[in-house]
Write a protein that holds these residues in place. Structure first.
Motif, PDB file in Angstrom:
ATOM      1  N   LEU B  97      11.961  -2.377 -98.562  1.00  0.00           N
ATOM      2  CA  LEU B  97      11.886  -2.191-100.013  1.00  0.00           C
ATOM      3  C   LEU B  97      12.529  -0.865-100.424  1.00  0.00           C
ATOM      4  CD1 LEU B  97       8.252  -3.477-100.700  1.00  0.00           C
ATOM      5  CD2 LEU B  97      10.373  -4.597-101.410  1.00  0.00           C
ATOM      6  N   ALA B  98      12.331   0.163 -99.591  1.00  0.00           N
ATOM      7  CA  ALA B  98      12.901   1.475 -99.927  1.00  0.00           C
ATOM      8  C   ALA B  98      14.431   1.432 -99.940  1.00  0.00           C
ATOM      9  CB  ALA B  98      12.410   2.532 -98.931  1.00  0.00           C
ATOM     10  N   ARG B  99      14.995   0.590 -99.050  1.00  0.00           N
ATOM     11  CA  ARG B  99      16.459   0.572 -98.904  1.00  0.00           C
ATOM     12  C   ARG B  99      17.154  -0.465 -99.772  1.00  0.00           C
ATOM     13  NH1 ARG B  99      14.918   0.798 -93.532  1.00  0.00           N
ATOM     14  NH2 ARG B  99      15.374  -1.402 -93.200  1.00  0.00           N
ATOM     15  N   ASP B 100      16.466  -1.558-100.087  1.00  0.00           N
ATOM     16  CA  ASP B 100      17.151  -2.724-100.650  1.00  0.00           C
ATOM     17  C   ASP B 100      16.661  -3.011-102.069  1.00  0.00           C
ATOM     18  OD1 ASP B 100      18.055  -5.264-101.342  1.00  0.00           O
ATOM     19  OD2 ASP B 100      17.918  -6.016 -99.289  1.00  0.00           O
ATOM     20  N   VAL B 101      17.514  -2.721-103.036  1.00  0.00           N
ATOM     21  CA  VAL B 101      17.101  -2.844-104.434  1.00  0.00           C
ATOM     22  C   VAL B 101      16.836  -4.301-104.822  1.00  0.00           C
ATOM     23  CG1 VAL B 101      19.420  -2.985-105.444  1.00  0.00           C
ATOM     24  CG2 VAL B 101      17.565  -1.967-106.775  1.00  0.00           C
ATOM     25  N   VAL B 102      17.502  -5.255-104.153  1.00  0.00           N
ATOM     26  CA  VAL B 102      17.275  -6.670-104.477  1.00  0.00           C
ATOM     27  C   VAL B 102      15.847  -7.064-104.106  1.00  0.00           C
ATOM     28  CG1 VAL B 102      17.942  -9.043-103.900  1.00  0.00           C
ATOM     29  CG2 VAL B 102      19.709  -7.342-104.379  1.00  0.00           C
ATOM     30  N   LEU B 103      15.409  -6.669-102.895  1.00  0.00           N
ATOM     31  CA  LEU B 103      14.037  -6.957-102.486  1.00  0.00           C
ATOM     32  C   LEU B 103      13.046  -6.204-103.373  1.00  0.00           C
ATOM     33  CD1 LEU B 103      14.351  -6.818 -98.582  1.00  0.00           C
ATOM     34  CD2 LEU B 103      14.176  -8.839-100.052  1.00  0.00           C
ATOM     35  N   CYS B 174      12.400   5.917-104.655  1.00  0.00           N
ATOM     36  CA  CYS B 174      11.841   4.987-103.683  1.00  0.00           C
ATOM     37  C   CYS B 174      12.147   5.352-102.251  1.00  0.00           C
ATOM     38  CB  CYS B 174      12.332   3.588-103.993  1.00  0.00           C
ATOM     39  SG  CYS B 174      14.130   3.548-104.048  1.00  0.00           S
ATOM     40  N   ALA B 175      13.069   6.297-102.009  1.00  0.00           N
ATOM     41  CA  ALA B 175      13.375   6.701-100.628  1.00  0.00           C
ATOM     42  C   ALA B 175      12.143   7.272 -99.937  1.00  0.00           C
ATOM     43  CB  ALA B 175      14.509   7.725-100.618  1.00  0.00           C
ATOM     44  N   GLU B 176      11.210   7.769-100.713  1.00  0.00           N
ATOM     45  CA  GLU B 176      10.002   8.358-100.096  1.00  0.00           C
ATOM     46  C   GLU B 176       8.866   7.356 -99.924  1.00  0.00           C
ATOM     47  OE1 GLU B 176       8.678  12.121-101.297  1.00  0.00           O
ATOM     48  OE2 GLU B 176      10.682  12.984-101.298  1.00  0.00           O
ATOM     49  N   TYR B 177       9.113   6.087-100.214  1.00  0.00           N
ATOM     50  CA  TYR B 177       8.063   5.083-100.079  1.00  0.00           C
ATOM     51  C   TYR B 177       7.489   5.056 -98.646  1.00  0.00           C
ATOM     52  CZ  TYR B 177       5.856   0.469-101.054  1.00  0.00           C
ATOM     53  OH  TYR B 177       4.994  -0.577-101.229  1.00  0.00           O
ATOM     54  N   PRO B 178       8.339   5.075 -97.596  1.00  0.00           N
ATOM     55  CA  PRO B 178       7.752   5.085 -96.241  1.00  0.00           C
ATOM     56  C   PRO B 178       6.847   6.296 -95.987  1.00  0.00           C
ATOM     57  CG  PRO B 178      10.055   4.419 -96.140  1.00  0.00           C
ATOM     58  CD  PRO B 178       9.816   4.894 -97.549  1.00  0.00           C
ATOM     59  N   ALA B 179       7.206   7.454 -96.504  1.00  0.00           N
ATOM     60  CA  ALA B 179       6.351   8.641 -96.313  1.00  0.00           C
ATOM     61  C   ALA B 179       5.020   8.472 -97.041  1.00  0.00           C
ATOM     62  CB  ALA B 179       7.074   9.899 -96.812  1.00  0.00           C
ATOM     63  N   ARG B 180       5.073   7.879 -98.245  1.00  0.00           N
ATOM     64  CA  ARG B 180       3.831   7.639 -98.997  1.00  0.00           C
ATOM     65  C   ARG B 180       2.956   6.629 -98.245  1.00  0.00           C
ATOM     66  NH1 ARG B 180       6.068  11.146-101.457  1.00  0.00           N
ATOM     67  NH2 ARG B 180       4.881  12.176 -99.811  1.00  0.00           N
ATOM     68  N   MET B 181       3.584   5.619 -97.642  1.00  0.00           N
ATOM     69  CA  MET B 181       2.817   4.603 -96.913  1.00  0.00           C
ATOM     70  C   MET B 181       2.170   5.211 -95.676  1.00  0.00           C
ATOM     71  SD  MET B 181       1.838   1.546 -97.255  1.00  0.00           S
ATOM     72  CE  MET B 181       0.438   1.151 -96.190  1.00  0.00           C
TER      73      MET B 181
END
Lengths: 204, 204
Positions: B97-103, B174-181
Protein backbone atom coordinates in the motif's frame (compact mmCIF):
# COMPACT_ATOMS: atom_id res chain seq x y z
CA UNK A 1 -40.00 33.71 18.09
CA UNK A 2 -37.87 36.83 18.49
CA UNK A 3 -35.73 37.45 15.40
CA UNK A 4 -32.37 36.91 17.10
CA UNK A 5 -33.46 33.62 18.60
CA UNK A 6 -34.88 32.50 15.26
CA UNK A 7 -31.57 33.31 13.56
CA UNK A 8 -29.68 31.22 16.11
CA UNK A 9 -32.02 28.29 15.65
CA UNK A 10 -31.70 28.50 11.87
CA UNK A 11 -27.91 28.44 12.19
CA UNK A 12 -28.18 25.27 14.29
CA UNK A 13 -30.48 23.67 11.71
CA UNK A 14 -27.95 24.42 8.98
CA UNK A 15 -25.06 22.96 10.99
CA UNK A 16 -27.08 19.87 11.88
CA UNK A 17 -28.16 19.28 8.25
CA UNK A 18 -24.59 19.76 7.01
CA UNK A 19 -23.23 17.45 9.68
CA UNK A 20 -25.72 14.74 8.78
CA UNK A 21 -24.79 14.98 5.10
CA UNK A 22 -21.00 15.09 5.70
CA UNK A 23 -21.30 12.20 8.17
CA UNK A 24 -23.14 10.18 5.55
CA UNK A 25 -21.18 10.87 2.37
CA UNK A 26 -18.15 12.98 3.35
CA UNK A 27 -17.45 16.63 2.61
CA UNK A 28 -16.83 16.37 -1.11
CA UNK A 29 -19.77 14.00 -1.55
CA UNK A 30 -22.34 16.40 -0.12
CA UNK A 31 -23.42 19.21 -2.46
CA UNK A 32 -24.83 22.32 -0.82
CA UNK A 33 -28.19 21.59 -2.49
CA UNK A 34 -28.47 18.29 -0.55
CA UNK A 35 -27.73 20.10 2.72
CA UNK A 36 -30.39 22.74 2.02
CA UNK A 37 -32.92 20.07 1.10
CA UNK A 38 -32.21 18.06 4.25
CA UNK A 39 -32.63 21.15 6.42
CA UNK A 40 -35.69 22.45 4.54
CA UNK A 41 -33.77 25.67 3.99
CA UNK A 42 -33.88 28.32 1.31
CA UNK A 43 -30.65 29.62 -0.22
CA UNK A 44 -31.47 33.00 1.32
CA UNK A 45 -31.63 31.55 4.83
CA UNK A 46 -28.35 29.73 4.24
CA UNK A 47 -26.40 32.67 2.86
CA UNK A 48 -27.58 34.87 5.72
CA UNK A 49 -25.42 32.64 7.97
CA UNK A 50 -22.67 31.14 5.83
CA UNK A 51 -20.85 32.34 2.74
CA UNK A 52 -20.17 28.87 1.30
CA UNK A 53 -19.93 25.13 1.92
CA UNK A 54 -16.29 25.72 2.97
CA UNK A 55 -17.51 28.13 5.67
CA UNK A 56 -19.82 25.37 6.94
CA UNK A 57 -16.92 22.94 7.17
CA UNK A 58 -14.96 25.58 9.04
CA UNK A 59 -17.82 26.00 11.54
CA UNK A 60 -17.98 22.22 12.09
CA UNK A 61 -14.24 21.95 12.62
CA UNK A 62 -14.44 24.88 15.05
CA UNK A 63 -17.39 23.26 16.89
CA UNK A 64 -15.37 20.12 17.62
CA UNK A 65 -12.26 22.19 18.47
CA UNK A 66 -14.33 24.04 21.06
CA UNK A 67 -15.81 20.88 22.58
CA UNK A 68 -12.58 19.21 23.73
CA UNK A 69 -10.88 21.70 26.07
CA UNK A 70 -13.64 21.44 28.69
CA UNK A 71 -13.58 17.63 28.51
CA UNK A 72 -9.84 17.66 29.14
CA UNK A 73 -10.14 20.28 31.89
CA UNK A 74 -12.83 18.36 33.76
CA UNK A 75 -10.86 15.11 33.68
CA UNK A 76 -7.69 16.90 34.84
CA UNK A 77 -9.71 18.42 37.71
CA UNK A 78 -10.61 14.95 38.98
CA UNK A 79 -6.92 14.44 39.81
CA UNK A 80 -6.85 10.80 38.79
CA UNK A 81 -3.51 9.37 37.74
CA UNK A 82 -2.40 10.46 34.23
CA UNK A 83 -3.19 7.15 32.51
CA UNK A 84 -6.70 6.98 34.01
CA UNK A 85 -7.16 10.59 32.96
CA UNK A 86 -6.19 9.68 29.40
CA UNK A 87 -8.60 6.72 29.32
CA UNK A 88 -11.35 8.92 30.78
CA UNK A 89 -10.86 11.70 28.24
CA UNK A 90 -10.82 9.33 25.27
CA UNK A 91 -13.90 7.45 26.46
CA UNK A 92 -15.85 10.64 27.02
CA UNK A 93 -14.89 11.99 23.60
CA UNK A 94 -15.87 8.68 21.96
CA UNK A 95 -19.23 8.78 23.78
CA UNK A 96 -19.85 12.35 22.60
CA UNK A 97 -18.92 11.45 19.03
CA UNK A 98 -21.27 8.45 19.10
CA UNK A 99 -24.19 10.65 20.15
CA UNK A 100 -23.56 13.98 18.44
CA UNK A 101 -23.49 14.09 14.66
CA UNK A 102 -22.18 17.68 14.64
CA UNK A 103 -19.08 16.68 16.58
CA UNK A 104 -18.71 13.48 14.58
CA UNK A 105 -18.88 15.30 11.24
CA UNK A 106 -16.33 17.82 12.50
CA UNK A 107 -14.02 14.99 13.59
CA UNK A 108 -14.39 13.26 10.24
CA UNK A 109 -13.47 16.49 8.49
CA UNK A 110 -10.42 16.82 10.72
CA UNK A 111 -9.23 13.25 10.43
CA UNK A 112 -9.91 12.39 6.85
CA UNK A 113 -10.12 15.52 4.88
CA UNK A 114 -8.33 18.50 6.38
CA UNK A 115 -5.06 17.20 4.96
CA UNK A 116 -6.53 16.97 1.47
CA UNK A 117 -5.88 19.97 -0.77
CA UNK A 118 -9.47 21.17 -0.86
CA UNK A 119 -8.97 24.16 1.41
CA UNK A 120 -10.54 22.79 4.59
CA UNK A 121 -9.49 24.39 7.85
CA UNK A 122 -6.78 22.86 9.98
CA UNK A 123 -7.99 22.04 13.51
CA UNK A 124 -6.61 24.00 16.45
CA UNK A 125 -6.94 21.13 18.91
CA UNK A 126 -3.95 18.78 18.84
CA UNK A 127 -4.78 15.27 20.09
CA UNK A 128 -1.23 14.04 19.52
CA UNK A 129 -0.01 16.70 21.97
CA UNK A 130 -2.77 16.02 24.53
CA UNK A 131 -2.13 12.26 24.47
CA UNK A 132 1.64 12.70 24.52
CA UNK A 133 1.59 15.10 27.50
CA UNK A 134 -0.48 12.65 29.57
CA UNK A 135 1.69 9.72 28.52
CA UNK A 136 4.84 11.70 29.38
CA UNK A 137 3.46 12.30 32.84
CA UNK A 138 2.38 8.66 33.15
CA UNK A 139 5.93 7.68 32.22
CA UNK A 140 7.38 9.93 34.93
CA UNK A 141 4.94 8.36 37.43
CA UNK A 142 6.13 4.87 36.48
CA UNK A 143 2.75 3.90 35.04
CA UNK A 144 4.04 2.93 31.63
CA UNK A 145 6.13 -0.04 30.61
CA UNK A 146 9.81 0.85 30.77
CA UNK A 147 10.16 0.38 26.99
CA UNK A 148 7.17 2.56 26.06
CA UNK A 149 7.70 5.79 24.15
CA UNK A 150 5.04 8.47 24.79
CA UNK A 151 5.25 9.95 21.29
CA UNK A 152 4.91 6.57 19.54
CA UNK A 153 2.25 5.36 21.96
CA UNK A 154 0.23 8.56 21.43
CA UNK A 155 0.35 7.98 17.67
CA UNK A 156 -0.70 4.33 17.97
CA UNK A 157 -3.57 5.33 20.28
CA UNK A 158 -4.74 8.06 17.88
CA UNK A 159 -4.73 5.57 15.02
CA UNK A 160 -6.65 2.99 17.06
CA UNK A 161 -9.27 5.56 18.12
CA UNK A 162 -9.72 6.63 14.48
CA UNK A 163 -9.87 3.05 13.23
CA UNK A 164 -12.51 2.16 15.83
CA UNK A 165 -14.60 5.11 14.61
CA UNK A 166 -14.34 4.03 10.96
CA UNK A 167 -15.15 0.40 11.81
CA UNK A 168 -18.15 1.30 13.95
CA UNK A 169 -19.42 3.74 11.31
CA UNK A 170 -19.08 1.38 8.36
CA UNK A 171 -20.32 -1.79 10.04
CA UNK A 172 -22.69 -1.40 12.93
CA UNK A 173 -23.39 2.32 13.08
CA UNK A 174 -21.65 4.84 15.31
CA UNK A 175 -23.71 3.84 18.35
CA UNK A 176 -21.24 1.00 18.86
CA UNK A 177 -18.18 3.27 18.88
CA UNK A 178 -17.89 3.12 22.72
CA UNK A 179 -17.97 -0.71 22.61
CA UNK A 180 -15.27 -0.72 19.91
CA UNK A 181 -13.16 1.67 22.00
CA UNK A 182 -13.55 -0.58 25.01
CA UNK A 183 -12.02 -3.40 22.94
CA UNK A 184 -9.14 -1.16 21.90
CA UNK A 185 -8.22 -0.49 25.53
CA UNK A 186 -8.36 -4.19 26.33
CA UNK A 187 -5.75 -5.04 23.71
CA UNK A 188 -3.69 -1.85 23.78
CA UNK A 189 -3.20 -1.18 27.49
CA UNK A 190 -1.07 -4.31 28.14
CA UNK A 191 1.50 -3.00 25.65
CA UNK A 192 1.42 0.44 27.20
CA UNK A 193 0.91 0.30 30.97
CA UNK A 194 3.18 -1.04 33.69
CA UNK A 195 1.96 -4.43 35.06
CA UNK A 196 1.07 -2.95 38.45
CA UNK A 197 -1.08 -0.17 36.97
CA UNK A 198 -2.75 -2.73 34.72
CA UNK A 199 -3.54 -5.06 37.62
CA UNK A 200 -5.14 -2.20 39.58
CA UNK A 201 -7.06 -1.01 36.52
CA UNK A 202 -8.38 -4.49 35.70
CA UNK A 203 -9.64 -5.01 39.24
CA UNK A 204 -11.33 -1.61 39.46
CA UNK B 1 2.73 -0.29 -30.53
CA UNK B 2 0.24 -2.99 -31.54
CA UNK B 3 -3.33 -1.88 -30.96
CA UNK B 4 -4.12 -4.41 -28.21
CA UNK B 5 -1.02 -3.52 -26.25
CA UNK B 6 -1.75 0.18 -26.62
CA UNK B 7 -5.27 -0.36 -25.29
CA UNK B 8 -3.91 -2.19 -22.26
CA UNK B 9 -1.42 0.58 -21.55
CA UNK B 10 -4.14 3.23 -21.86
CA UNK B 11 -6.28 1.32 -19.37
CA UNK B 12 -3.35 1.30 -16.94
CA UNK B 13 -2.84 5.06 -17.43
CA UNK B 14 -6.52 5.67 -16.64
CA UNK B 15 -6.40 3.53 -13.48
CA UNK B 16 -3.17 5.18 -12.34
CA UNK B 17 -4.54 8.70 -12.90
CA UNK B 18 -7.80 7.86 -11.12
CA UNK B 19 -5.91 6.28 -8.22
CA UNK B 20 -3.70 9.36 -7.84
CA UNK B 21 -6.74 11.64 -7.76
CA UNK B 22 -8.78 9.44 -5.38
CA UNK B 23 -5.71 9.03 -3.13
CA UNK B 24 -5.34 12.80 -3.01
CA UNK B 25 -8.92 14.02 -2.58
CA UNK B 26 -11.13 10.93 -2.18
CA UNK B 27 -13.68 9.52 -4.58
CA UNK B 28 -16.32 12.22 -4.33
CA UNK B 29 -13.67 14.97 -4.42
CA UNK B 30 -12.23 13.90 -7.77
CA UNK B 31 -14.31 14.84 -10.83
CA UNK B 32 -13.77 12.77 -13.96
CA UNK B 33 -12.38 15.87 -15.69
CA UNK B 34 -9.51 16.04 -13.18
CA UNK B 35 -8.70 12.38 -13.78
CA UNK B 36 -8.65 12.86 -17.55
CA UNK B 37 -6.45 15.94 -17.23
CA UNK B 38 -4.00 14.15 -14.95
CA UNK B 39 -3.73 11.23 -17.38
CA UNK B 40 -3.58 13.42 -20.49
CA UNK B 41 -6.58 11.49 -21.78
CA UNK B 42 -9.42 12.35 -24.12
CA UNK B 43 -12.99 11.47 -23.21
CA UNK B 44 -13.00 9.09 -26.17
CA UNK B 45 -10.01 7.16 -24.81
CA UNK B 46 -11.63 7.00 -21.38
CA UNK B 47 -15.06 5.81 -22.51
CA UNK B 48 -13.47 3.12 -24.68
CA UNK B 49 -12.39 1.49 -21.38
CA UNK B 50 -14.83 2.60 -18.69
CA UNK B 51 -18.46 3.60 -18.74
CA UNK B 52 -18.28 6.03 -15.79
CA UNK B 53 -16.35 7.18 -12.72
CA UNK B 54 -18.23 4.49 -10.74
CA UNK B 55 -16.84 1.84 -13.11
CA UNK B 56 -13.34 3.18 -12.36
CA UNK B 57 -13.92 2.85 -8.63
CA UNK B 58 -15.14 -0.69 -9.22
CA UNK B 59 -11.95 -1.52 -11.13
CA UNK B 60 -9.80 -0.11 -8.30
CA UNK B 61 -11.71 -2.06 -5.65
CA UNK B 62 -11.32 -5.17 -7.80
CA UNK B 63 -7.58 -4.52 -8.27
CA UNK B 64 -6.99 -4.53 -4.51
CA UNK B 65 -9.33 -7.51 -4.04
CA UNK B 66 -7.20 -9.45 -6.53
CA UNK B 67 -3.89 -8.48 -4.92
CA UNK B 68 -4.45 -10.01 -1.48
CA UNK B 69 -5.14 -13.74 -2.07
CA UNK B 70 -1.62 -14.39 -3.38
CA UNK B 71 -0.07 -12.51 -0.44
CA UNK B 72 -2.03 -14.68 1.98
CA UNK B 73 -1.26 -17.87 0.03
CA UNK B 74 2.48 -17.20 -0.03
CA UNK B 75 2.62 -16.52 3.71
CA UNK B 76 0.59 -19.63 4.47
CA UNK B 77 3.00 -21.64 2.28
CA UNK B 78 5.92 -20.60 4.50
CA UNK B 79 4.37 -22.66 7.29
CA UNK B 80 5.28 -20.21 10.02
CA UNK B 81 3.14 -20.23 13.16
CA UNK B 82 -0.28 -18.52 12.70
CA UNK B 83 0.62 -15.32 14.57
CA UNK B 84 3.84 -14.83 12.60
CA UNK B 85 1.86 -15.52 9.44
CA UNK B 86 -0.61 -12.78 10.42
CA UNK B 87 2.17 -10.28 11.15
CA UNK B 88 3.86 -11.21 7.85
CA UNK B 89 0.67 -10.76 5.79
CA UNK B 90 -0.17 -7.40 7.37
CA UNK B 91 3.37 -6.07 6.95
CA UNK B 92 3.52 -7.12 3.32
CA UNK B 93 0.13 -5.55 2.58
CA UNK B 94 1.19 -2.33 4.33
CA UNK B 95 4.42 -2.26 2.28
CA UNK B 96 2.46 -2.76 -0.94
CA UNK B 97 0.00 0.00 0.00
CA UNK B 98 2.86 2.37 0.80
CA UNK B 99 4.40 1.85 -2.65
CA UNK B 100 1.43 1.35 -4.95
CA UNK B 101 -1.07 4.16 -5.36
CA UNK B 102 -3.52 1.92 -7.28
CA UNK B 103 -3.78 -0.50 -4.35
CA UNK B 104 -3.86 2.38 -1.86
CA UNK B 105 -6.69 4.16 -3.65
CA UNK B 106 -8.61 0.89 -3.84
CA UNK B 107 -8.11 0.34 -0.12
CA UNK B 108 -9.24 3.88 0.68
CA UNK B 109 -12.38 3.31 -1.39
CA UNK B 110 -13.02 0.09 0.52
CA UNK B 111 -12.36 1.46 3.99
CA UNK B 112 -13.83 4.91 3.85
CA UNK B 113 -16.35 5.05 1.14
CA UNK B 114 -17.83 1.71 0.15
CA UNK B 115 -20.21 1.94 3.10
CA UNK B 116 -21.43 5.36 1.99
CA UNK B 117 -24.60 5.36 -0.07
CA UNK B 118 -22.93 6.51 -3.29
CA UNK B 119 -23.13 3.18 -5.06
CA UNK B 120 -19.51 2.08 -4.70
CA UNK B 121 -18.83 -1.64 -4.96
CA UNK B 122 -18.48 -3.78 -1.86
CA UNK B 123 -15.10 -5.55 -1.68
CA UNK B 124 -14.99 -9.32 -2.03
CA UNK B 125 -11.93 -9.74 0.20
CA UNK B 126 -12.80 -9.90 3.89
CA UNK B 127 -9.92 -8.88 6.18
CA UNK B 128 -11.98 -9.47 9.32
CA UNK B 129 -12.36 -13.11 8.29
CA UNK B 130 -8.69 -13.52 7.30
CA UNK B 131 -7.46 -12.03 10.59
CA UNK B 132 -10.00 -13.94 12.64
CA UNK B 133 -9.13 -17.31 11.05
CA UNK B 134 -5.43 -16.84 11.80
CA UNK B 135 -6.16 -15.64 15.34
CA UNK B 136 -8.48 -18.63 15.89
CA UNK B 137 -5.66 -20.92 14.87
CA UNK B 138 -3.16 -19.00 17.02
CA UNK B 139 -5.56 -19.43 19.95
CA UNK B 140 -5.75 -23.19 19.38
CA UNK B 141 -1.92 -23.30 19.27
CA UNK B 142 -1.71 -21.46 22.61
CA UNK B 143 -0.07 -18.41 21.07
CA UNK B 144 -2.64 -15.92 22.32
CA UNK B 145 -3.27 -14.70 25.83
CA UNK B 146 -5.88 -16.87 27.51
CA UNK B 147 -8.30 -13.91 27.74
CA UNK B 148 -7.98 -12.87 24.07
CA UNK B 149 -10.98 -13.16 21.77
CA UNK B 150 -10.09 -13.70 18.07
CA UNK B 151 -13.10 -11.78 16.75
CA UNK B 152 -12.49 -8.74 18.95
CA UNK B 153 -8.74 -8.85 18.41
CA UNK B 154 -9.23 -9.02 14.63
CA UNK B 155 -11.45 -5.93 14.79
CA UNK B 156 -8.95 -4.00 16.93
CA UNK B 157 -6.13 -4.96 14.57
CA UNK B 158 -8.15 -3.87 11.50
CA UNK B 159 -8.85 -0.53 13.15
CA UNK B 160 -5.21 -0.03 14.09
CA UNK B 161 -4.02 -0.88 10.56
CA UNK B 162 -6.53 1.62 9.12
CA UNK B 163 -5.64 4.30 11.64
CA UNK B 164 -1.93 3.91 10.89
CA UNK B 165 -2.69 4.41 7.19
CA UNK B 166 -4.69 7.58 7.84
CA UNK B 167 -2.02 8.97 10.18
CA UNK B 168 0.84 8.27 7.79
CA UNK B 169 -1.14 9.72 4.87
CA UNK B 170 -2.16 12.92 6.61
CA UNK B 171 1.09 13.67 8.42
CA UNK B 172 4.25 12.32 6.88
CA UNK B 173 3.12 10.76 3.61
CA UNK B 174 2.32 7.13 2.96
CA UNK B 175 6.02 6.17 2.71
CA UNK B 176 6.04 6.01 6.51
CA UNK B 177 3.11 3.58 6.71
CA UNK B 178 5.42 0.58 7.39
CA UNK B 179 7.11 2.46 10.25
CA UNK B 180 3.71 3.35 11.73
CA UNK B 181 2.63 -0.31 11.45
CA UNK B 182 5.82 -1.39 13.20
CA UNK B 183 4.78 0.82 16.13
CA UNK B 184 1.30 -0.70 16.15
CA UNK B 185 2.74 -4.20 16.57
CA UNK B 186 4.99 -3.02 19.38
CA UNK B 187 2.04 -1.80 21.45
CA UNK B 188 -0.63 -4.25 20.31
CA UNK B 189 1.13 -7.62 20.48
CA UNK B 190 1.60 -7.62 24.28
CA UNK B 191 -2.20 -7.46 24.67
CA UNK B 192 -2.70 -10.21 22.14
CA UNK B 193 0.09 -12.78 22.27
CA UNK B 194 1.00 -15.26 25.00
CA UNK B 195 4.14 -14.21 26.93
CA UNK B 196 6.21 -17.09 25.55
CA UNK B 197 5.38 -16.29 21.91
CA UNK B 198 6.14 -12.63 22.61
CA UNK B 199 9.52 -13.42 24.16
CA UNK B 200 10.50 -15.53 21.14
CA UNK B 201 9.23 -12.88 18.72
CA UNK B 202 11.10 -10.06 20.49
CA UNK B 203 14.37 -11.96 20.41
CA UNK B 204 14.09 -12.97 16.75
Amino acid sequence: MPQQHRARVTREVILQAAAEEFDRVGYAGAPLSAILERGGLTKGAFYFHFSSKEALAEALVRAQDEAWPSVRREWLARRLDPLRTLVGIVNEVVGLLARDVVLRAGMRLVEEESAAPVGLPVPAWDWQRVFEDLLDEAMRCGQLRADADPCEAARVLRGAVMGARVISTTTSGCAEYPARMHEVWRYLLPGLAAPQWLAEWSSS
